[in-house]
Design an enzyme around this catalytic site. Structure first.
Site, short mmCIF file in Angstrom:
data_model
loop_
_atom_site.label_atom_id
_atom_site.label_comp_id
_atom_site.label_asym_id
_atom_site.label_seq_id
_atom_site.Cartn_x
_atom_site.Cartn_y
_atom_site.Cartn_z
N TYR A 38 0.88 -1.18 0.00
CA TYR A 38 0.00 0.00 0.00
C TYR A 38 0.91 1.22 0.00
O TYR A 38 2.08 1.12 -0.37
CB TYR A 38 -0.89 -0.12 1.25
N ARG A 93 -5.87 10.54 -11.17
CA ARG A 93 -5.20 11.29 -10.08
C ARG A 93 -4.77 10.25 -9.07
O ARG A 93 -5.42 10.02 -8.06
CB ARG A 93 -6.19 12.30 -9.47
N LYS A 152 -5.94 -1.23 -2.38
CA LYS A 152 -7.05 -0.93 -1.47
C LYS A 152 -7.77 -2.22 -1.08
O LYS A 152 -8.15 -2.42 0.07
CB LYS A 152 -8.06 0.01 -2.14
N GLU A 165 -12.19 5.68 -6.55
CA GLU A 165 -10.84 5.95 -6.04
C GLU A 165 -10.00 6.70 -7.06
O GLU A 165 -9.93 6.31 -8.23
CB GLU A 165 -10.18 4.59 -5.74
N ASP A 166 -9.37 7.75 -6.61
CA ASP A 166 -8.34 8.44 -7.38
C ASP A 166 -8.78 8.88 -8.78
O ASP A 166 -8.02 8.78 -9.75
CB ASP A 166 -7.05 7.60 -7.41
N ASP A 221 -13.77 7.25 -1.81
CA ASP A 221 -12.80 7.10 -0.72
C ASP A 221 -12.00 8.38 -0.49
O ASP A 221 -11.65 8.70 0.65
CB ASP A 221 -11.86 5.95 -1.07
N ASP A 222 -11.68 9.11 -1.56
CA ASP A 222 -10.82 10.28 -1.41
C ASP A 222 -11.57 11.45 -0.80
O ASP A 222 -11.01 12.23 -0.04
CB ASP A 222 -10.22 10.67 -2.77
N ASN A 256 0.51 12.22 -0.45
CA ASN A 256 0.81 10.83 -0.54
C ASN A 256 1.40 10.52 -1.91
O ASN A 256 0.92 11.12 -2.87
CB ASN A 256 -0.57 10.15 -0.45
O1 OAA Z 1 -4.28 5.60 -0.99
C1 OAA Z 1 -3.95 6.29 -0.01
O2 OAA Z 1 -2.98 6.02 0.71
C2 OAA Z 1 -4.80 7.47 0.37
C3 OAA Z 1 -5.61 7.91 -0.77
O3 OAA Z 1 -6.70 7.42 -1.01
C4 OAA Z 1 -5.02 8.85 -1.73
O4 OAA Z 1 -3.98 9.46 -1.43
O5 OAA Z 1 -5.59 8.98 -2.82
MG MG Z 2 -7.16 7.58 -3.06
#
Ligand code: OAA
Ligand code: MG
Length: 582
Positions: free
Chosen positions: A98, A163, A181, A252-253, A275-276, A420
Site C-alpha cells: 500500500y 489522479r 485498497k 478511487e483516485d 474514498d478520497d 501521498n
Molecule cells: O491511498 C492512499 O494512501 C490514500 C488515498 O486514497 C489517496 O492518497 O488517494
Molecule cells: Mg485515493
C-alpha cells in the site's frame, strides 16, 4: 459444474488456484488425491516455515519495488500464505503493498505487470472504452478463483487512473491502487478476497510520458471528453450492478472535478462512496476529534487552513463543518468560517478574479477586504491558523519557516501533511518534530518512521491519517447492513467510531489513531457503528443485522461483525471442505 466436479475432473487445477494452493504445506493426503506427488519436493512444511522463508526472501530484495513484485506474485499464487504473512507483519508489509510503495508500483506498473502473476491469473479487471459493447461478457470473464464459482464479488474499487495519490495522471498504471485498497479490505477488515474486484477503466491518459513509453499498456490516446466519459462510467456501473446486484462500489483516485461529479450523481442512486472525498474526510475528522483534545483549546477557537484544495481537502472540510454543527452547536455559516483554503494561486477568495472550480466556491472567503494572499507565509500571517492540513502534493511545502510560524502561534500546533506517497508529503515527521521543538500534533497520509529525540532519546510515533482506518470498516459495515446507498450519516458514524477506537493507553501516549496492528479491531468497530447507524436511519435491509442491532447489545453486534470476517483459517477450512469431497 459444482466445485467438486471441477476438482474431480481436473484435480491438479486445485493447486493452481491461488486461493486453494497451499504450496509446500499441502498435506501428503491432499497431494495424493490431487495427483500432485512429484510435482514439488515431498517434504510437507508448516505454515510457520513457509512464512519464515517468505520473509527472508522479502527482506533480501534490495528495493521496495522488488518487494512489491515479490508480494504481488505471492498473493497471485498463494493467498493463504500471503495474507498470513501480511497479518503477522503489518507494520513491515503494509507500506510495501500500500502507500508509499504502491505509488512507485503504479509509476512502473506497465513495466512490472507481466511479472506480477502467473499466466491466466488476473491482477485486476481492465475495462477500456472500446469494450463498451462487450462490458457484460468482460466483467463475467473476471474469475481469479474459478474453482470457487459460488462465491460472488461484493466490493469493487474502481479508478480511471487520472489522479493517482499525489502522482497525477498515470492512466491504467493506476491499477495498483484498486488492487492495494482491496488487499487492505482483506487484511484490515476480513473481506473474503474472492469477493473483491479491482477495476481500472481506460479512457486514455494525458500523461505524455506514458503516451511515449513503448511499454505503456493502456490506450495511447488523450483522455476522452466528458460527453464520452460519463456515459462510459454509467455503462460500467450499470453492467457491474446488473451482474452483481449487491456490489458496493468504491470510487478511487479520479481527478477532483470528476470525483465530485460522480459522487453527486451516484451517491443516492447506487451503493457507493468516494474514498478520497468521504473516506479521507472521515479519517481526518477522526484524527481531528482526537487532536483537539490533545491541543486543549476549545473546539470553536480553531482556525483550520487547508494547503491544497482538491477532492480530499474539500471532502475533509465539509466533514469538519458537519462536526462543528452536530457536536458543537455552531451554525453552518459559523462552522464554514473556521475554514480557509489555499490552492496553487493562493488563498481562495471570492474576489480573486479567476473562475473557481465548483467544489471550492462554498469555502471561498469573503472577508479578505480586497487583499489577495499568494504565498503560504502571507496566508499564515493573515489567518493565524491553529491547524494546518497539507493536501497539495508539494513536497517540502511545510518548510522550516512554516513549521516555526505554526509553533510560534500555538502551544500545540496541529499539522497534518496528508499528501501521498512520501515523495509528495508537505513535510516529514522528523522535520515537523525538529522545527516545532516537539510541540507538533502530527498525522500524515503516508507511513513515516518513528522519531528519536537526539537529546532525550525519547521515541515519538507519527499518526497515520490514512483512509485505511475507514474504508475497510465502512465497506464491511455496508455489506453487512445492505442499505441501498451510503448516506452522509453512515460516513459520519464511521469517523466517530474511528475516533473512539483509541484505547486509554493509546490516548495516554497522545496518539490520534490506533496502532496499526489493531486495524482489524478498529475496522470491526467502524463496521459495527455503520451497521447500527444504518438500522437507526432505517436504510438497513439485512434482517439479521437489524435484529441484532435491535437487541441493543454492543457486544453482540461486534460479535456479529467479527464472525463475518474472513480469516486465513477460513481459507484452511475451504481446502479441507474440498478435500473431503475427493
Ligand atoms: O491511498 C492512499 O494512501 C490514500 C488515498 O486514497 C489517496 O492518497 O488517494
Ligand atoms: Mg485515493
Amino acid at each position: 459444474m459444482t466445485v467438486t466436479d471441477n476438482v474431480q475432473n481436473q484435480p491438479q487445477q486445485l493447486s493452481r488456484s491461488p486461493y486453494l494452493n497451499q504450496g509446500t504445506s499441502t498435506s501428503s493426503e491432499l497431494r495424493a488425491s490431487l495427483h500432485l506427488q512429484g510435482l514439488s519436493p515431498a517434504k510437507v512444511e508448516s505454515l510457520e516455515t513457509q512464512k519464515k522463508r517468505a520473509l527472508v526472501q522479502l527482506r533480501s530484495k534490495s528495493t521496495n519495488l522488488e518487494k512489491y513484485v515479490f508480494l504481488a506474485w505471492l498473493r497471485n499464487t498463494n493467498v493463504h500464505l500471503f495474507y498470513s504473512l501480511i497479518g503477522d507483519q503489518l507494520e513491515e508489509t503494509l507500506p510495501l503493498i500500500y502507500t508509499p510503495t504502491v505509488g512507485t508500483a503504479c509509476q512502473n506498473y506497465s513495466s512490472i505487470y507481466p511479472f506480477l502473476a502467473p499466466p491466466g491469473q488476473p491482477d485486476g479487471l481492465f475495462l477500456s472504452i472500446n469494450d463498451l459493447p462487450n462490458l457484460k461478457q468482460i466483467i463475467q470473464n473476471y474469475k481469479p478463483y474459478p474453482q470457487d464459482s459460488g462465491i460472488t464479488p461484493q466490493i469493487a474499487v474502481i479508478t480511471d487512473g487520472s489522479r493517482i495519490l499525489g502522482l497525477g495522471d498515470l492512466g491504467i498504471d493506476g491499477m495498483g491502487i484498486p488492487v492495494g485498497k482491496l488487499q487492505l479490505y482483506v487484511a484490515g477488515a476480513g473481506i473474503d478476497p474472492r469477493r473483491t474486484i479491482p477495476i481500472t477503466i481506460d479512457v486514455g491518459t494525458n500523461n505524455e510520458d506514458k503516451l511515449n513509453d513503448e511499454f505503456y499498456l493502456g490506450l495511447k490516446q488523450k483522455r476522452v471528453s466528458d460527453d464520452k466519459f460519463f456515459p462510459f462510467v454509467d455503462a460500467v456501473l450499470e453492467t457491474l450492478t446488473t451482474v452483481y446486484p449487491k456490489m458496493l462500489i468504491q470510487f478511487e483516485d479520479f481527478s477532483s472535478e470528476h470525483a465530485f461529479q460522480l459522487l453527486e450523481k451516484y451517491q443516492d442512486r447506487k451503493f457507493c462512496f468516494n474514498d478520497d472525498i468521504q473516506g479521507t474526510g472521515a479519517v481526518i475528522l477522526a484524527g481531528f476529534m482526537n487532536a483537539i483534545h490533545v491541543a486543549g483549546i476549545p473546539a470553536k477557537q480553531h482556525k483550520i487552513l487547508f494547503y491544497g484544495s482538491g477532492s480530499a481537502a474539500v471532502g475533509i472540510a465539509k466533514q469538519l463543518v458537519s462536526y462543528f454543527v452536530n457536536d458543537h452547536g455552531l451554525s453552518e455559516d459559523d462552522a464554514r468560517e473556521m475554514v480557509w483554503l489555499v490552492d496553487s494561486k493562493g488563498l481562495v477568495t471570492l474576489d480573486r478574479g479567476d473562475k473557481l472550480a465548483e467544489h471550492k466556491v462554498y469555502f471561498a472567503r469573503k472577508d479578505n477586504h480586497g487583499t489577495q494572499f499568494h504565498d503560504i507565509a502571507a496566508v499564515i500571517e493573515h489567518v493565524q491558523p491553529t491547524v494546518l492540513l497539507g493536501l497539495s502534493s508539494q513536497s517540502g511545502a511545510f518548510s522550516e519557516s512554516v513549521l516555526r510560524s505554526m509553533a510560534k502561534l500555538n502551544d500545540r500546533p496541529i499539522v497534518f501533511p496528508l499528501s501521498n506517497p512520501a515523495s509528495q508529503a508537505e513535510c516529514t515527521f522528523e522535520q515537523a518534530m525538529v522545527h516545532t521543538e516537539g510541540k507538533v500534533i502530527f498525522a500524515s497520509g503516508t507511513a513515516f518512521p518513528k522519531y528519536t529525540d537526539p537529546k532525550t532519546g525519547l521515541i515519538s510515533s507519527p499518526g497515520q491519517g490514512n483512509n485505511m482506518y475507514i474504508f475497510p470498516g465502512l465497506g464491511l459495515g455496508g455489506i453487512l447492513a445492505q442499505p441501498d446507498h451510503i448516506s452522509d450519516r453512515l460516513i459520519y458514524s464511521a469517523a466517530r467510531a474511528c475516533a473512539n477506537a483509541l484505547t486509554p493507553e493509546e490516548r495516554s501516549q497522545g496518539l490520534l489513531y490506533p496502532v496499526l496492528p489493531r486495524i482489524r479491531q478498529v475496522s470491526a468497530e467502524v463496521a459495527a457503528a455503520v451497521v447500527a447507524e444504518s438500522v437507526a436511519e432505517g436504510t438497513a435491509r439485512n434482517k439479521e443485522a437489524i435484529a441484532i442491532v435491535e437487541k441493543n447489545n454492543g457486544e453482540a453486534l461486534l460479535d456479529f461483525v467479527s464472525s463475518n470476517m474472513w480469516t486465513t483459517e477460513s481459507a484452511d477450512k475451504d481446502v479441507t471442505r474440498l478435500a473431503a469431497h475427493l
